[in-house]
Design a protein around this motif. Structure first.
Motif: not given
Length: 166
Positions: A111-113, A127-129, A137-141, A154-166
């Motif tokens: 689930l994306e929060m 916040y993106l989690g 997994l939390h990404f908080m700016m 935030f929108n420019a930084t999020v693409p540099h974040f690659k979560p590994r799911l699940p």
């Protein structure tokens, strides 16, 4: 007819001359461009960064959980409530929630929060989690008072974040 050529033994400079700050963890990858700088953080499950040019801070953290897929929605709702309540006020009044959302991740593995909140004329929090049966997994700016600038960063930084799911 003669052919002339030269061979250079010096490798060409990288296409992206800006040096990125790369962080690889078992649960995510993060490649931040300048001016992001790493910060010391007291928790083992988190990394922190600061962008002095943008008056912003970023924390990426992972909480491992023992949960079943049945209660992920309730867990995600609780995570957002807890994160919003934990925002520091420094006696400046209550945070205003601008947006919050929980939806299935496009992969179906989590689930994306997300939420956006502001302390009017003082700070912005974005916040993106991700909630999976085994981790949060939390990404908080946190940014300055300019909401539009904070959202753009935030929108420019999020693409540099690659979560590994699940």
């Amino acid at each position: 007819m003669r052919y002339r050529y030269t061979v250079s033994l010096t490798p060409p400079p990288p296409a992206d001359a800006e040096q990125q700050l790369g962080y690889v963890y078992s649960e995510f990858e993060l490649n931040l461009p300048p001016p992001w700088q790493p910060l010391a953080h007291e928790q083992d499950n988190a990394v922190a960064f600061r962008s002095p040019d943008d008056d912003a801070a970023l924390i990426v953290s992972v909480d491992f959980i023992a949960s079943g897929a049945d209660d992920l929605q309730a867990l995600a709702e609780q995570v957002i409530r807890d994160r919003l309540q934990a925002l520091p006020t420094d006696g400046l009044g209550p945070w205003q929630t601008l947006q919050q959302q929980i939806r299935p991740h496009r992969s179906g593995a989590a689930l994306e929060m997300s939420f956006a909140a502001e302390l009017p004329r003082e700070r912005t929090a974005l916040y993106l989690g991700y909630a999976t049966p085994r981790k949060l997994l939390h990404f908080m700016m946190a940014g300055g008072p300019d909401r539009a600038a904070a959202i753009a960063l935030f929108n420019a930084t999020v693409p540099h974040f690659k979560p590994r799911l699940p």
